[in-house]
Design a protein around this motif. Structure first.
Motif, PDB file in Angstrom:
ATOM      1  N   THR A  26     -43.666 -21.694  19.253  1.00  0.00           N
ATOM      2  CA  THR A  26     -43.197 -22.668  20.239  1.00  0.00           C
ATOM      3  C   THR A  26     -44.340 -23.367  20.965  1.00  0.00           C
ATOM      4  O   THR A  26     -44.348 -24.597  21.063  1.00  0.00           O
ATOM      5  CB  THR A  26     -42.244 -21.995  21.241  1.00  0.00           C
ATOM      6  N   PHE A  30     -45.128 -27.354  20.918  1.00  0.00           N
ATOM      7  CA  PHE A  30     -45.296 -28.110  22.156  1.00  0.00           C
ATOM      8  C   PHE A  30     -46.612 -28.877  22.144  1.00  0.00           C
ATOM      9  O   PHE A  30     -46.664 -30.069  22.502  1.00  0.00           O
ATOM     10  CB  PHE A  30     -45.278 -27.153  23.358  1.00  0.00           C
ATOM     11  N   ALA A  88     -45.962 -22.234  28.253  1.00  0.00           N
ATOM     12  CA  ALA A  88     -45.471 -21.585  27.035  1.00  0.00           C
ATOM     13  C   ALA A  88     -46.582 -20.791  26.359  1.00  0.00           C
ATOM     14  O   ALA A  88     -46.361 -19.676  25.855  1.00  0.00           O
ATOM     15  CB  ALA A  88     -44.904 -22.634  26.073  1.00  0.00           C
ATOM     16  N   THR A  98     -40.928 -17.648  24.904  1.00  0.00           N
ATOM     17  CA  THR A  98     -40.721 -18.843  25.726  1.00  0.00           C
ATOM     18  C   THR A  98     -39.268 -18.900  26.161  1.00  0.00           C
ATOM     19  O   THR A  98     -38.366 -18.896  25.316  1.00  0.00           O
ATOM     20  CB  THR A  98     -41.072 -20.118  24.945  1.00  0.00           C
ATOM     21  N   THR A 103     -37.967 -24.570  27.112  1.00  0.00           N
ATOM     22  CA  THR A 103     -37.817 -25.410  25.917  1.00  0.00           C
ATOM     23  C   THR A 103     -36.907 -26.595  26.191  1.00  0.00           C
ATOM     24  O   THR A 103     -37.173 -27.727  25.761  1.00  0.00           O
ATOM     25  CB  THR A 103     -37.255 -24.572  24.754  1.00  0.00           C
ATOM     26  N   THR A 104     -35.813 -26.359  26.933  1.00  0.00           N
ATOM     27  CA  THR A 104     -34.870 -27.424  27.242  1.00  0.00           C
ATOM     28  C   THR A 104     -35.517 -28.506  28.106  1.00  0.00           C
ATOM     29  O   THR A 104     -35.388 -29.710  27.827  1.00  0.00           O
ATOM     30  CB  THR A 104     -33.637 -26.848  27.960  1.00  0.00           C
ATOM     31  N   ALA A 107     -38.028 -30.536  26.065  1.00  0.00           N
ATOM     32  CA  ALA A 107     -37.387 -31.475  25.141  1.00  0.00           C
ATOM     33  C   ALA A 107     -36.843 -32.693  25.891  1.00  0.00           C
ATOM     34  O   ALA A 107     -37.014 -33.838  25.445  1.00  0.00           O
ATOM     35  CB  ALA A 107     -36.270 -30.773  24.377  1.00  0.00           C
ATOM     36  N   PHE A 411     -38.424 -24.773  16.766  1.00  0.00           N
ATOM     37  CA  PHE A 411     -37.926 -24.157  17.993  1.00  0.00           C
ATOM     38  C   PHE A 411     -37.005 -22.971  17.739  1.00  0.00           C
ATOM     39  O   PHE A 411     -36.829 -22.132  18.620  1.00  0.00           O
ATOM     40  CB  PHE A 411     -37.186 -25.195  18.843  1.00  0.00           C
TER      41      PHE A 411
END
Length: 428
Positions: A26, A30, A88, A98, A103-104, A107, A411
């Motif tokens: 992850t 990123f 992260a 993570t 992550t949300t 994004a 992801f």
């Protein structure tokens, strides 16, 4: 992940120690995204301002447009993305996964930064973007729910594409003949069940490889509907390929909520049925006897058999249920989206729905969110193509599939499906 590893002591005893693993996928993804966006913003600077249209012409509540400075906003987003990527990486360095919220947020901010840059000098319709995203996601959501049910009960449903396509054909034909879209909707469910019936018969009774059966069914349905389209629908287009479509149903008060009101509460009956289906499947899978038996058969069929559950019968009927749900998604093509059936009109969305099942970790809510993400990416590509963006149209057409690859490979991480998924069960 952490796993115990045996260690031999001097006195001959064995002591278990914990081996830790850093989850680097992850933070690496990123970092790659941040670098690519920074290079893009640096090499191709855009206009002075980007305007977002937040209101909707059908709403009685006026919402003013929002104008932001393109360069400043884009680079501020990059700075925030760098911080999130560093966070992260810090989690990975300390052997922690993570978190989902990170992550949300990453994004969402990455998408906003890209839109600010790509729509510079123009007006970007936010409500239209979200409305189109929901509309494009409807077949994916129904297909993903069918995939979740099928795999949870132990059958890999690769035939989602065929179920969607035959559902669309059946809905168009019956709705044209009867002039009633509800009958077309029932016909779509029957079409989905027919495909799933063949899948279940070969996979469960005759023990044929489920992936091969699914692929063959997709090819078979594509050829069959293509033949019937040319031989039956084209010569009788006015009577057999003019389906009566569902109209929008506006929910009072809720449809007037700025931005999200027209998106969620001024839709057709199939969209409202999608809300209900997601809720029922999510609740039933984890809170009912049906869901417990379904998950038991998909995880450990031998144990389920010992407590009296008929494994193959449970698989057969639940695969049929999955086909009926997927068929509703096929009906959306001809009863809402397009006024008539066309050859191969599903355009591979069944495989995107299958990717949503994997990305959603075989969970109804997560799979639904994954389907919405793919629908959002598709409509974002459509909206940006209309605007004068510096990205070639060929690359814009790749956007939904790039998002699919990033989601599943980047992801999703290491995930495990139901233990018995894809494995036939032979009693005794």
């Amino acid at each position: 992940m952490s796993a115990p590893a045996p260690a031999l002591e001097s006195d001959g005893t064995i002591q278990l120690s914990v081996v830790k693993t850093r989850h680097l996928k992850t933070p690496v993804v990123f970092g790659v995204v941040v670098v690519l966006m920074a290079v893009l913003f640096l090499l191709v600077p855009r206009g002075v301002t980007t305007t977002f249209r937040l209101g909707d012409a059908t709403s009685s509540i006026a919402v003013p447009n929002l104008a932001v400075p393109t360069g400043l906003t884009s680079w501020l987003m990059i700075v925030v993305l760098v911080v999130l990527a560093a966070l992260a990486a810090w989690n990975a360095w300390n052997y922690r996964k993570t978190p989902l919220w990170l992550t949300t947020v990453f994004a969402i901010l990455a998408v906003v930064a890209f839109i600010v840059w790509a729509a510079a000098g123009g007006t970007f319709p936010v409500t239209s973007l979200l409305f189109g995203a929901v509309s494009l996601s409807v077949p994916l959501v129904f297909g993903a729910l069918g995939g979740v049910i099928g795999e949870r009960v132990g059958v890999v449903n690769v035939a989602i594409e065929g179920q969607l396509l035959l559902g669309a054909f059946s809905a168009a034909l019956l709705s044209s003949i009867t002039g009633n879209p509800l009958i077309g909707l029932v016909g779509a469910m029957v079409g989905g069940v027919l495909v799933s019936f063949v899948l279940a018969a070969f996979a469960i009774k005759y023990l044929v490889d489920q992936v091969i059966v699914g692929v063959v069914l997709n090819v078979l349905v594509t050829g069959l509907t293509g033949f019937l389209y040319g031989a039956l629908l084209v010569p009788n287009e006015d009577t057999l390929n003019r389906p009566e479509r569902f109209g929008r149903i506006e929910i009072p008060f809720l449809s007037e909520i700025p931005i999200i009101g027209p998106v969620l509460f001024n839709q057709t009956i199939i969209v409202y049925l999608m809300y209900i289906t997601v809720a029922i499947v999510s609740w039933g899978l984890y809170r009912t006897r049906w869901g417990l038996r379904l998950r038991a058969v998909g995880e450990h069929p031998q144990a389920a058999d010992t407590v009296g559950i008929k494994v193959n019968a449970t698989r057969f009927w639940n695969v049929s249920l999955a086909g009926a749900i997927t068929g509703i998604g096929g009906a959306y093509f001809t009863l809402v989206s397009v006024p008539q059936f066309g050859k191969e009109m599903t355009a591979g969305l069944g495989f995107i729905a299958l990717a949503a099942v994997i990305f959603g970790r075989w969970d109804p809510i997560r799979a639904t969110l994954a389907a919405l993400l793919f629908g959002f990416a598709t409509n974002l590509q459509n909206q940006l193509t209309v605007l004068d963006t510096p990205i070639p149209s060929e690359f814009m057409l790749m956007l939904p599939y790039v998002v699919t690859i990033l989601a599943v490979a980047g992801f999703a991480g290491q995930i495990r499906g139901p233990a018995a998924s894809g494995k036939p069960y032979i009693k005794g």
